[in-house]
Design an enzyme around this catalytic site. Structure first.
Site, short mmCIF file in Angstrom:
data_model
loop_
_atom_site.label_atom_id
_atom_site.label_comp_id
_atom_site.label_asym_id
_atom_site.label_seq_id
_atom_site.Cartn_x
_atom_site.Cartn_y
_atom_site.Cartn_z
NE ARG A 177 -4.58 9.97 10.09
CZ ARG A 177 -4.30 9.01 10.97
NH1 ARG A 177 -5.07 7.93 11.04
NH2 ARG A 177 -3.30 9.13 11.81
CE LYS A 223 -3.12 10.64 2.89
NZ LYS A 223 -3.94 10.00 1.84
CG HIS A 278 -2.11 -0.82 1.14
ND1 HIS A 278 -3.29 -0.37 0.62
CD2 HIS A 278 -2.31 -2.11 1.48
CE1 HIS A 278 -4.18 -1.34 0.66
NE2 HIS A 278 -3.60 -2.42 1.18
N1 PLP Z 1 -10.51 8.44 6.03
C1 PLP Z 1 -11.80 8.17 5.85
C2 PLP Z 1 -12.75 8.33 6.98
C3 PLP Z 1 -12.27 7.74 4.60
O1 PLP Z 1 -13.57 7.46 4.41
C4 PLP Z 1 -11.32 7.62 3.55
C5 PLP Z 1 -11.72 7.18 2.27
O2 PLP Z 1 -12.15 7.28 1.38
C6 PLP Z 1 -9.99 7.91 3.78
C7 PLP Z 1 -9.62 8.32 5.03
C8 PLP Z 1 -8.94 7.81 2.70
O3 PLP Z 1 -8.92 9.00 1.97
P1 PLP Z 1 -7.80 9.28 0.88
O4 PLP Z 1 -7.93 8.21 -0.14
O5 PLP Z 1 -8.17 10.62 0.33
O6 PLP Z 1 -6.50 9.29 1.57
#
Ligand code: PLP
Length: 831
Positions: free
Chosen positions: A567, A572, A375
């Protein structure tokens, strides 16, 4: 008053078990009141909201129960190859809505509650979501098990029932303060504990070699201490297909034998402490994302849940007497990142020490039974365990890891001669900075397949993270692009969009998401565009109400909603988003930008920082402080607003994403493995502003360049710049707007004049900026100007938004599951 299932299933529904009456409102009311009386012990008039929620959950559970038992029976009587998904995290979100949807009971339940004088929405918001994950990785696991159930693939999800999930984030004077997440405090109606199926898990001690009567060498592990893993089962219902798979989460308990000894010694306090020590194993989720800390308790958690799971699978799921040489015909253990990789030597231990296999034959079976999903691309995110710690906690496993390594390195030497540099590079054991076990290497060597989670990521995994391994085993490496479940993230989260879609193309899209393509012609229809805008406006209104109640945030009306939720991590680049908004603010107050030329824009942040990650926490503080200043400044009123609701979680995501116009996916190219938030936004009709990173690349390919705001360096450009030597200061010096924004932060304008508060952020940006926010700044600002101009053209924007929905069907986790099945698992659905 019979309201049938809301959605006609598109594939055969497993027959309802004999004796199951069709659901009716009257029947539901009766069952609900029965649960309220006999389970909660209250009458309707005396019941609390929690009583009502618990009774409703039990009622839904009862409807699913017969199907669950039926699924179990089918698994036993007609076994076929299935998946055991091993994941240390499941970010499930609330269960009630999803379980109602899957059982076709939403309308019936709503009506039944109305008849009891109860507001369904109030009961839904009573549920505390099980936050048993940090972010994308855990949410992915939850989407995958939903899809497998929906696709009628036998699957058991295995994980940990943390007593405390991801912390509840609060803000105190703009700074993140973590509160424990006691999600079990009011009871969880969705779990079934089975203490009678507890599994003993051993730790510590030593090994002893001996020779049996046949002269065969034997190793015995003599552990020091042990705990019991108690399974808690959760239903994982497929969408209207009658299948209910199982998620089995393990909770640690002290063993009797363990504390009895100490009790007998008369030291009561020590005995109780010992109990607490054992139970600590499943006490709390490590609130980290991307940067494992190498803590011993974490390794204990990892071994604890995989040892329980393998034991459970072999001794409780497989029929008695099953020949383990054929294990791979029944099951594939999918490793969700490196967290469960200690399962590899655990299976070897079971086969060699308990089942009497020779090393070679055990290794052959093991290699066929595992597959590994990586990942990450960040080197610091690749988990390693000090040999000293692993050997102390799991001495037998360390021996087996060494044996696996020797066996593997022999193959390397055979292939490459004595290329000792290569041998050292590929060894599972790293020698520096301390001798440690590289879990990603172990997983790669053991796995029948290794996959990345988006096309670009899988390529970089082969080229940059594991190049020696991909040269050694080119056929082992594959890609499966992540996906998200349309049930939770469109059908449930965006009911009005779902209705609009179904009214236009029928209902079959919910489990056949490619059918969203049929929406394409509707993008040209002015009435449909109007209806689509109304859906978005309604979602914004619902979000406004929620944020007003939840966070006392009053959103301005009529703004573009520009959302960055994920996060908080430097890669990011929330800091890049901040630089955009501080620039706009600065340019307006300095009189260089006429606010009347701007669309009103509300920027929404949602982000938790790992509690020990200082730069991330400082960034949260800065966002909150910028928000305070900007939101209070009359000069930008009506044009700029910043909202940062605390405690971003699945429940909030379900409200935010359907309301968003613009999705911010702005990581430095080559850093985000995939992202799944990006997919959820596109599916809900937000346009993306994003870099060529992770699954953004594929989103752009699918929706089309002209419906996606691309900016920033490509991954090869990032690599080149890094190789040449990156100097963030040069960007600062040469771009007056950027300099203005950074100077404003440095001046103390957002910290009551104190220049020290945000000095670490400023100096980090100017001297290090590891993720090159300054290098991408100009390109990002240009892209934001394109966004601004495009949003002014309501019809063009809406057309693009509709096409984003229509063309994002590929990002269903059902498609991801098909790819896993075809490329990795070779399982078949059970219809
Ligand atoms: N946190 C939450 C609560 C989520 O629902 C998600 C997913 O979609 C994520 C984190 C992951 O987000 P990202 O793919 O933008 O890092």
């Amino acid at each position: 008053r019979h309201i049938g299932p809301q959605w006609a299933p598109t594939h055969p529904v497993a027959k309802a078990p004999v004796g199951t009456p069709p659901p009716t409102v009257d029947g539901f009311v009766k069952e609900f009141l029965h649960e309220l009386n006999s389970n909660q012990g209250v009458s309707l008039s005396d019941s609390s909201v929690n009583d009502q929620y618990m009774a409703l959950a039990s009622t839904v559970r009862n409807y699913l129960m017969a199907r669950w038992l039926e699924t179990e029976r089918g698994n036993r009587e007609n076994p076929s190859k299935g998946v055991a998904y091993l994941s240390a995290e499941y970010l499930l979100g609330r269960q009630l809505g999803n379980n109602l949807l899957s059982s076709g009971l939403i309308d019936i339940a709503e009506e039944a509650l109305k008849q009891c004088g109860i507001d369904f929405a109030v009961l839904r918001s009573q549920e505390v979501e099980p936050g048993l994950g940090n972010g994308g990785l855990g949410r992915l696991a939850a989407c995958f098990i939903d899809s497998l159930a929906t696709m009628s693939v036998p699957c058991i999800g295995y994980g940990i029932r943390y007593e405390y999930g991801i912390f509840r984030q609060t803000f105190v004077d703009g700074r993140q303060v973590e509160q424990p997440d006691s999600w079990l405090a009011l009871g969880c109606p969705w779990e079934f504990a089975h203490p009678e199926h507890g599994v003993q898990v051993n730790f510590g001690g030593r090994t002893e070699k001996s020779t049996d009567e046949q002269g065969k060498e034997k190793t015995t592990w003599i552990p020091d201490w042990n705990v019991i893993g108690v399974p808690y089962n959760y239903m994982v219902p497929g969408y209207l297909n009658g299948r209910v798979n199982t998620l089995r989460l393990w909770s640690a308990q002290a063993t009797k034998a363990f504390d009895l000894q100490i009790f007998n010694s008369g030291d009561y306090a020590t005995a109780v402490r010992a109990q607490t020590f054992a139970e600590n194993i499943s006490k709390v989720l490590y609130p980290e994302d991307s940067t494992p800390q190498g803590k011993e308790l974490r390794l204990q958690q990892q071994y604890f849940f995989v040892a329980c799971s393998l034991h459970d699978y072999i001794h409780h799921v497989l029929p008695e007497g099953f020949d383990l040489h054929q294990l791979d015909e029944r099951i594939i253990f999918q490793l969700n990142d490196t967290h469960p990789v200690i399962a590899v030597p655990e299976l070897m231990r079971i086969l060699v020490d308990e089942e009497g296999f020779g090393f070679e034959e055990a290794w052959e079976v093991t290699q066929r039974c595992f597959a590994y999903t990586c990942h990450t691309l960040l080197p610091e995110a690749l988990e390693v365990w000090p040999v000293e710690m692993l050997g102390r906690l799991l001495p037998r496993h360390l021996e087996l890891i060494y044996a696996i390594n020797d066996h593997f390195l022999e193959q390397v030497r055979e292939r490459y001669g004595n290329d000792e540099m290569r041998v050292r590079r590929m060894s599972i054991i790293a020698e520096h900075p301390e001798r440690s076990v590289r879990m990603a290497y172990l997983a790669t060597i053991a796995g029948s397949k290794v996959n990345g989670v988006a096309a670009l990521h899988s390529q970089l995994l082969r080229d940059k993270v594991l190049p020696d391994f991909s040269e050694f085993w080119p056929e082992k490496f594959t890609n499966v692009t992540n996906g998200v479940t349309p049930r939770r993230f469109v059908r449930l989260a965006n009911r009005s969009l779902s209705t609009l879609i179904s009214d236009s193309i029928g209902k079959g899209w919910v489990n056949n998401l490619e059918r969203l393509r049929e929406l394409e012609p509707y993008a040209e229809d002015p009435d449909f565009r109007k209806a689509f805008r109304e859906v978005k406006a309604g979602n914004k209104q619902r979000l406004s109400k929620l944020l007003a109640d939840r966070d006392e945030i009053v959103l301005p009306e009529g703004h573009m909603l520009d959302v960055m939720v994920k996060r908080l991590h430097e890669y990011k680049r929330q800091s890049l988003k901040l630089l955009h908004l501080v620039t706009l603010y600065n340019e307006i107050i300095e009189g260089r930008l006429d606010p009347d030329t701007l669309q009103g824009r509300t920027m929404v942040f949602g982000a938790k920082a790992a509690p020990g990650y200082k730069m991330a926490k400082d960034t949260i503080h800065l966002i909150n402080k910028v928000a305070e200043v900007v939101n209070a400044d009359e000069r930008v009123k009506g044009k700029l607003f910043i909202a940062f609701p605390a405690n971003y979680n699945v429940t909030l995501a379900e409200k935010l994403i359907p309301a968003a116009d613009l999705s911010e996916q702005i990581s430095l190219a080559g850093m985000e493995a995939s992202g799944t938030g990006n997919m959820k936004f596109a599916l809900n009709g937000a346009l993306t502003i994003g870099t060529d990173d992770g699954a953004n690349v594929e989103i752009r390919e699918h929706v089309g360049d002209e419906h996606f705001f691309l900016f920033g360096m490509t991954e090869p450009e990032v690599a080149d710049l890094g190789a040449k030597g990156y100097d963030p200061g040069s960007y600062y010096e040469s771009d007056p707007r950027l300099k203005g924004a950074i100077d404003l932060i440095a001046s103390g304008a957002f910290s009551g004049g104190d220049r020290r508060t945000f000095e670490p952020i400023v100096s980090n940006l100017l001297t290090q900026d590891r993720f090159m926010a300054l290098a991408d700044y100009a390109s990002y600002m240009d892209a934001q100007e394109r966004v601004e101009a495009y949003y002014a053209d309501e019809d063009a924007w809406t057309r693009s938004a509709i096409l984003n929905v229509a063309r994002s069907g590929y990002f269903s986790s059902d498609r991801s599951m098909k790819d896993y099945i075809r490329e990795i698992w070779h399982t078949t659905p059970v219809l």
